[in-house]
Design a protein around this motif. Structure first.
Motif, short mmCIF file in Angstrom:
data_model
loop_
_atom_site.label_atom_id
_atom_site.label_comp_id
_atom_site.label_asym_id
_atom_site.label_seq_id
_atom_site.Cartn_x
_atom_site.Cartn_y
_atom_site.Cartn_z
N LEU A 246 71.69 -16.15 62.24
CA LEU A 246 72.13 -16.85 63.26
C LEU A 246 70.76 -16.75 64.52
O LEU A 246 71.19 -17.10 65.53
N GLU A 247 69.60 -16.12 64.37
CA GLU A 247 68.60 -16.01 64.97
C GLU A 247 69.01 -15.31 66.12
O GLU A 247 68.67 -15.77 67.49
N MET A 248 69.51 -14.22 66.20
CA MET A 248 70.12 -13.33 67.20
C MET A 248 69.59 -11.89 66.78
O MET A 248 69.25 -11.66 65.72
N ARG A 249 69.70 -10.96 67.70
CA ARG A 249 69.40 -9.65 67.91
C ARG A 249 70.87 -9.05 67.73
O ARG A 249 71.41 -9.26 68.67
N LEU A 250 71.11 -8.10 67.07
CA LEU A 250 72.42 -7.01 66.89
C LEU A 250 72.26 -6.24 68.13
O LEU A 250 71.16 -5.29 68.15
N SER A 251 73.30 -5.95 68.79
CA SER A 251 73.58 -5.02 69.75
C SER A 251 74.75 -4.12 69.70
O SER A 251 75.85 -4.90 69.66
N VAL A 252 74.70 -3.02 69.28
CA VAL A 252 75.91 -2.36 69.14
C VAL A 252 75.96 -1.49 70.27
O VAL A 252 74.94 -0.58 70.50
N ARG A 253 77.10 -1.21 71.20
CA ARG A 253 77.03 -0.28 72.24
C ARG A 253 78.40 0.23 72.40
O ARG A 253 79.45 -0.23 72.14
N PHE A 254 78.68 1.30 73.05
CA PHE A 254 79.90 1.96 73.56
C PHE A 254 79.87 1.80 75.01
O PHE A 254 79.19 1.82 75.67
N GLU A 255 81.57 1.43 75.15
CA GLU A 255 81.69 1.27 76.88
C GLU A 255 82.91 2.11 76.83
O GLU A 255 83.65 2.72 76.28
N PRO A 256 82.85 2.84 78.17
CA PRO A 256 84.12 3.57 78.59
C PRO A 256 85.43 2.41 78.66
O PRO A 256 85.40 1.63 78.80
N VAL A 257 86.22 3.29 78.17
CA VAL A 257 87.67 2.42 78.02
C VAL A 257 88.08 1.75 79.10
O VAL A 257 88.45 0.57 79.07
#
Length: 85
Positions: free
Chosen positions: A70-81
């Motif tokens: 999809l011509e994108m960069r994957l970004s995985v992150r954690f966020e406070p609940v």
């Protein structure tokens, strides 16, 4: 949601739905069909359709393949609940 695990099940379903919707929107933005996205990722069209409908929980490697297709960069992150949307 009073049953044990109901909240976790809802959260998993929400994540699947949001991921599927994001992929569908980007695919449509690029003017790709599900068949074309399937070809780019090495999947079959029914697998793309299931994913877009929120029917599967993907692995990180699959998300990486989808991002590249999809011509994108994957970004995985954690966020406070408290701040998660």
């Amino acid at each position: 949601m009073s049953r044990p695990g109901a909240g976790a099940g809802y959260e998993a379903a929400r994540i699947r739905f949001e991921l599927g919707e994001a992929v569908r929107l980007r695919r449509e933005e690029l003017g790709l069909t599900q068949v074309e996205l399937a070809e780019r990722t090495g999947l079959k069209q029914p697998a793309v359709a299931r994913f877009e409908a929120g029917g599967t929980m993907p692995t990180i490697p699959l998300l990486e393949r989808l991002a590249e297709a999809l011509e994108m960069r994957l970004s995985v992150r954690f966020e406070p609940v408290g701040k998660a949307s």
